[in-house]
Design an enzyme around this catalytic site. Structure first.
Site, short mmCIF file in Angstrom:
data_model
loop_
_atom_site.label_atom_id
_atom_site.label_comp_id
_atom_site.label_asym_id
_atom_site.label_seq_id
_atom_site.Cartn_x
_atom_site.Cartn_y
_atom_site.Cartn_z
N LYS A 190 7.54 -0.55 6.35
CA LYS A 190 7.41 0.54 5.66
C LYS A 190 8.93 0.70 4.62
O LYS A 190 9.90 0.32 5.09
CB LYS A 190 7.25 1.59 6.15
N ARG A 232 -1.10 10.20 11.18
CA ARG A 232 -1.88 9.17 11.30
C ARG A 232 -3.25 9.18 12.04
O ARG A 232 -3.51 10.41 12.84
CB ARG A 232 -1.26 8.31 12.32
N ARG A 286 -2.19 9.80 16.29
CA ARG A 286 -1.55 8.72 16.76
C ARG A 286 -0.96 8.64 18.23
O ARG A 286 -0.84 7.51 18.97
CB ARG A 286 -0.05 8.31 15.86
N PHE A 322 -6.69 2.45 5.86
CA PHE A 322 -5.88 1.06 5.73
C PHE A 322 -6.70 0.05 6.53
O PHE A 322 -6.10 -1.16 6.32
CB PHE A 322 -4.57 1.44 5.35
N ARG A 336 5.71 -2.06 17.02
CA ARG A 336 6.64 -1.85 15.84
C ARG A 336 7.28 -3.36 15.40
O ARG A 336 8.44 -3.47 15.68
CB ARG A 336 7.60 -0.76 15.66
N LYS A 351 2.56 4.63 1.23
CA LYS A 351 2.88 5.04 2.42
C LYS A 351 2.84 6.66 2.21
O LYS A 351 3.87 7.26 1.36
CB LYS A 351 4.48 4.75 2.82
N GLU A 368 0.90 -1.43 0.04
CA GLU A 368 -0.12 0.22 -0.10
C GLU A 368 0.67 1.27 0.03
O GLU A 368 2.01 1.08 0.37
CB GLU A 368 -0.73 0.05 1.14
N GLU A 420 -4.54 7.37 7.51
CA GLU A 420 -3.92 8.62 7.32
C GLU A 420 -4.64 9.95 6.96
O GLU A 420 -5.60 9.60 5.94
CB GLU A 420 -2.71 8.37 6.71
#
Length: 509
Positions: free
Chosen positions: A379, A217, A232, A297, A373, A212, A210, A261
């Site tokens: 990413k 966010r 975020r 997303f 993470r 970025k 997808e 986003e």
């Protein structure tokens, strides 16, 4: 419990770099805390007052230099009462009442307690009790699985509450935690991928690739006609983004929790300057001159069904159904499922051609691991970028005379110590940004040497670099190569900055 016991535990945590030792010291303190003391103690050892903004800074606290108390007498409860009064006192006469509260608090504090309180109230308490360490400590203190603690924290977003739940109710209470529409959950994060080919090789063919975006966010909750939006960092911005509220209110559902986003687009469909759209996140007032477009997303809840534990493919199917039709299709993040290498490369090319950062490669079998993470999302950006803490700035010369320009950059110490300096730069700064820095930095200064200012570590800036090189000049042993400023990140906290290990990893690349 006496405040002195909290101060002693804080000193223990600061004195070791061992994560296990830090967690053990905090766990021991939590076991000794009373039921009403667990939440404030957990907040304080995480570096948070637990009361939100108190309106207390260095200028307010610096004059309080009276003789310290000879023996500890302050209790945790007494400090909570004082902080609550500071947080809730306003209106005529509030300055005098707040001053009286601070005077009473500090006159009862020992020298060690005085230092601890000043650091806590000014956001300078960095003894190494990072979020992950405290979560480990809570699990140990309550003798519960760490996975249960982390999941409950993910769903509540509040560490002190999670600690109190674990210690009072154990595993059963933690596992009873559920997603609540209207209460934000901590977002799942993407780790850095070495390259598109590397991410595909790592995650396999069962992935989605997808865009970025160069955006901010957002997490959006809808319950009937009530729509709320968070950043975020779980800061609510609903009042400042009415166009997002209207769009989500038009979706064919009664309740939903969407992850995505947002960014502002120009007339050609390309992203506008980051500072233009981030101005929308600095206040509760909408800026009618900058309209935000959402791109979703992920879908965590839909019409009474929680989707957190479902694999991404199921969540994406539900999202596609929700956003079906011409009216709502533009709200979907562009991407391709199960692409071959050529298709994946075209997604990356299209993203870059549209002015975006790159792509995110996501494993379709992964549940939503909020607050983490990990490898499931990677990413991929063609330019190395780092989120770093601004430690100071130097007065400029030549065209930049009179401006605070050359900023000092620090990477986060993963063990919770002071940020580690890795370089300086004034590259990429516009006249507008120089003016903003010169006006803003003095308010954040903790020292003002002749050459500039040293700042409290509160600001995060995104830096583009060509790599890193070994250095004996900086304490981390590494320095940035050709660093230039991309933008400031008001949507991120210093706790979310990249670590010194991430910077060192650039040596290999």
């Amino acid at each position: 419990m006496l405040l002195a016991e909290v101060v002693a535990a804080s000193a223990q945590v600061a004195a070791t770099r061992s994560r296990t030792a830090k967690a053990a010291a905090i766990a021991d303190l939590l076991r000794r805390a009373g039921a009403e003391e667990v939440q404030p103690v957990t907040a304080w050892l995480s570096g948070d007052t637990g009361q939100g903004r108190l309106g207390v800074g260095w200028r307010t606290l610096a004059p309080r230099t009276g003789a310290p108390a000879a023996e500890p007498s302050l209790t945790v409860d007494a400090v909570v009462v004082a902080l609550t009064e500071l947080a809730t006192t306003s209106g005529p006469g509030s300055t005098a009442r707040r001053d009286a509260v601070l005077t009473g608090l500090f006159s009862a504090a020992t020298e060690e307690e005085h230092r601890f309180l000043v650091a806590l109230l000014t956001g300078e308490l960095r003894q190494g009790a990072l979020e992950g360490v405290v979560l480990d400590a809570v699990a140990a203190a309550a003798d519960v699985p760490s996975g249960s603690v982390r999941r409950a924290f993910m769903l509540s977003g509040r560490l002190p509450e999670t600690a109190a739940t674990a210690l009072s109710g154990g595993t059963a209470a933690l596992d009873a935690a559920r997603l609540q529409v209207g209460r934000p959950v901590r977002p799942m994060l993407a780790g850095p991928g070495s390259s598109l080919d590397g991410a595909l090789a790592d995650l396999g063919s069962d992935v989605t690739v997808e865009f970025k975006l160069d955006g901010a966010r957002i997490q959006v909750h809808r319950d009937g006609d009530d729509v709320r939006v968070w950043t975020r960092t779980l800061r609510e911005i609903t009042d400042g983004v009415p166009e997002l509220v209207t769009l989500v209110r038009s979706l064919p559902c009664r309740s939903a929790v969407l992850d995505g986003e947002t960014l502002a687009l120009d007339d050609d469909g390309r992203p506008r300057a980051f500072q233009d759209r981030m101005s929308r996140f600095g206040s509760d007032a909408a800026d009618e001159g900058v309209l935000l477009s959402p791109f979703f997303f992920d879908l965590l809840h839909l019409d009474g069904r929680d989707l957190l534990d479902e694999p991404l493919r199921v969540r994406l199917d539900a999202l596609a159904e929700l956003l079906a039709g011409d009216a709502h299709a533009p709200l979907r993040m562009p991407g391709v499922r199960r692409p071959d290498p050529g298709q994946a490369a075209r997604v990356l090319d299209d993203a870059l051609a549209g002015g975006h950062e790159g792509v995110v490669v996501k494993a379709l079998d992964a549940p939503y691991a909020a607050g983490r993470r990990g490898r499931a999302w990677q990413k991929v950006k063609p330019v190395h970028t780092l989120d770093l803490v601004v430690l100071g700035a130097e007065w400029g010369y030549g065209r930049r005379t009179g401006s605070l320009s050359n900023i000092h950059l620090g990477a986060r110490d993963a063990d919770g110590g002071e940020p580690v300096m890795v370089g300086k730069t004034f590259k990429g700064m516009t006249d507008e940004l120089l003016a903003w820095q010169t006006a803003t930095f003095p308010e954040l200064a903790r020292e003002r040497p002749d050459w500039g200012v040293l700042l409290r570590p509160e600001l995060v800036v995104e830096i583009a670099v060509d790599g890193a090189q070994r250095s004996t000049r900086y304490p981390g042993g590494v320095a940035l190569r050709f660093a230039r400023v991309l933008r400031y990140r008001p949507d991120k906290t210093p706790a979310e900055a990249d670590t010194i290990d991430v910077v060192r990893a650039l040596l290999a690349s």
